[in-house]
Design a protein around this motif. Sequence first.
Motif, PDB file in Angstrom:
ATOM      1  N   UNK A 113      29.644  -3.103 -18.936  1.00  0.00           N
ATOM      2  CA  UNK A 113      28.637  -2.340 -18.294  1.00  0.00           C
ATOM      3  C   UNK A 113      27.751  -3.016 -17.509  1.00  0.00           C
ATOM      4  N   UNK A 114      27.431  -4.655 -18.058  1.00  0.00           N
ATOM      5  CA  UNK A 114      26.168  -5.458 -17.681  1.00  0.00           C
ATOM      6  C   UNK A 114      26.775  -6.175 -16.362  1.00  0.00           C
ATOM      7  N   UNK A 115      27.890  -6.054 -16.050  1.00  0.00           N
ATOM      8  CA  UNK A 115      28.461  -6.910 -14.963  1.00  0.00           C
ATOM      9  C   UNK A 115      28.109  -6.066 -13.745  1.00  0.00           C
ATOM     10  N   UNK A 116      26.994  -6.270 -13.240  1.00  0.00           N
ATOM     11  CA  UNK A 116      26.197  -5.398 -11.937  1.00  0.00           C
ATOM     12  C   UNK A 116      24.987  -6.275 -11.705  1.00  0.00           C
ATOM     13  N   UNK A 117      24.993  -6.529 -10.429  1.00  0.00           N
ATOM     14  CA  UNK A 117      23.781  -7.008  -9.968  1.00  0.00           C
ATOM     15  C   UNK A 117      22.503  -6.313 -10.271  1.00  0.00           C
ATOM     16  N   UNK A 170      18.757  -2.978 -12.823  1.00  0.00           N
ATOM     17  CA  UNK A 170      17.912  -3.848 -13.774  1.00  0.00           C
ATOM     18  C   UNK A 170      17.171  -3.138 -14.665  1.00  0.00           C
ATOM     19  N   UNK A 171      16.459  -1.869 -14.011  1.00  0.00           N
ATOM     20  CA  UNK A 171      15.820  -1.066 -15.070  1.00  0.00           C
ATOM     21  C   UNK A 171      16.661  -0.019 -15.809  1.00  0.00           C
ATOM     22  N   UNK A 172      18.035  -0.106 -15.975  1.00  0.00           N
ATOM     23  CA  UNK A 172      18.703   0.901 -16.605  1.00  0.00           C
ATOM     24  C   UNK A 172      18.523   0.738 -18.210  1.00  0.00           C
ATOM     25  N   UNK A 173      18.826   1.704 -18.878  1.00  0.00           N
ATOM     26  CA  UNK A 173      19.161   1.439 -20.224  1.00  0.00           C
ATOM     27  C   UNK A 173      20.508   1.173 -20.442  1.00  0.00           C
ATOM     28  N   UNK A 174      20.977   0.658 -21.719  1.00  0.00           N
ATOM     29  CA  UNK A 174      22.517   0.393 -21.739  1.00  0.00           C
ATOM     30  C   UNK A 174      23.394   1.677 -21.489  1.00  0.00           C
ATOM     31  N   UNK A 175      22.737   2.708 -22.037  1.00  0.00           N
ATOM     32  CA  UNK A 175      23.521   3.954 -21.810  1.00  0.00           C
ATOM     33  C   UNK A 175      23.649   4.482 -20.358  1.00  0.00           C
ATOM     34  N   UNK A 176      22.522   4.078 -19.690  1.00  0.00           N
ATOM     35  CA  UNK A 176      22.855   4.584 -18.149  1.00  0.00           C
ATOM     36  C   UNK A 176      23.864   3.535 -17.338  1.00  0.00           C
TER      37      UNK A 176
END
Length: 314
Positions: A81-85, A126-132
């Motif tokens: 889920x973290x593999x986004x610019x 970059x401002x998203x929570x892990x759930x988002x």
Amino acid sequence: MIEVNGLTKRYGDVLAVSDLTFTVPPGQVTGFLGPNGAGKSTTLRMILGLTRPTAGTTTVDGRPFTQRQAGLHHVGALLDAGDVHPGRSAAAHLAALARGNGLPRRRVREVLDEVGLAAVARRRVGGFSLGMRQRLGIATALLGDPPVLLFDEPVNGLDPEGVRWVRRLFRRLAAEGRTVLVSSHLMSEMQNTADRLVVVGRGELIAEETVAEFAARGGRTRVMVGSPQPDRLAAVLTDAGAAVAAVGDGGSAVLAVTGLTAARIGELAHHQRIVLHELTARTASLEEAFMELTAGSADYRAGYRAGYRAEEGR
């Protein structure tokens, strides 16, 4: 359908996946389980062509995934889920993928609505929570409306409402005839979501069967027995060949009994005039079965993991 045949992956001296063979049929949610380091993520990456196997093959609906053009039409996947610019908005991220795969722009709005992110579509990731981020990853997997979906730990970071939503989503996707493979370490979620399981340990297949079948062979049924005379009852049951463990204390302790049926325990207590306050048979939970059947596959040294990660990054 996903088919994995004789799949093997070595990283130097480390055997991450060993001669792994299983199928993931359509119309069901298949849980992909194993202890940390069991080779689950490596297997998912090989199915998607992101990691080249040392031996063996993987196919999606009869063809290697790497042979397909515009892959999102055929397979949707959430691996990280973290593999986004972080500087892109959710809408921009999905729009770029839609353009690259020849998908209509309306799909961006549709999947953002479906995962509950329409209100933050213009916010930077970059401002998203892990759930988002997890919801955005699921939206990415759904973007091409594919018949095959793979999810690696999809409920990490989700709140209870989000977990329930994901559970319903996966079951709906399977009910539509899609192939759904979900890797997770949360046994309770697999028990509530999956129809069948593929269980691996140290890269090898341990089981491929329904959830009920796996739980049933994970251990004997226990009978929980409550009595104000626990010591006397325990002696009677032990003499009858049962294994007895105390799991409570106080005026009416509870004993966990294996080796005798609830009916036989009741008969013995009656003959000895022992009062019972509880007599309940309990089958093994999925978590208990998993811990028992993978016990020999969970001993991983820190050096092993460090070496594995170093090789994987090459």
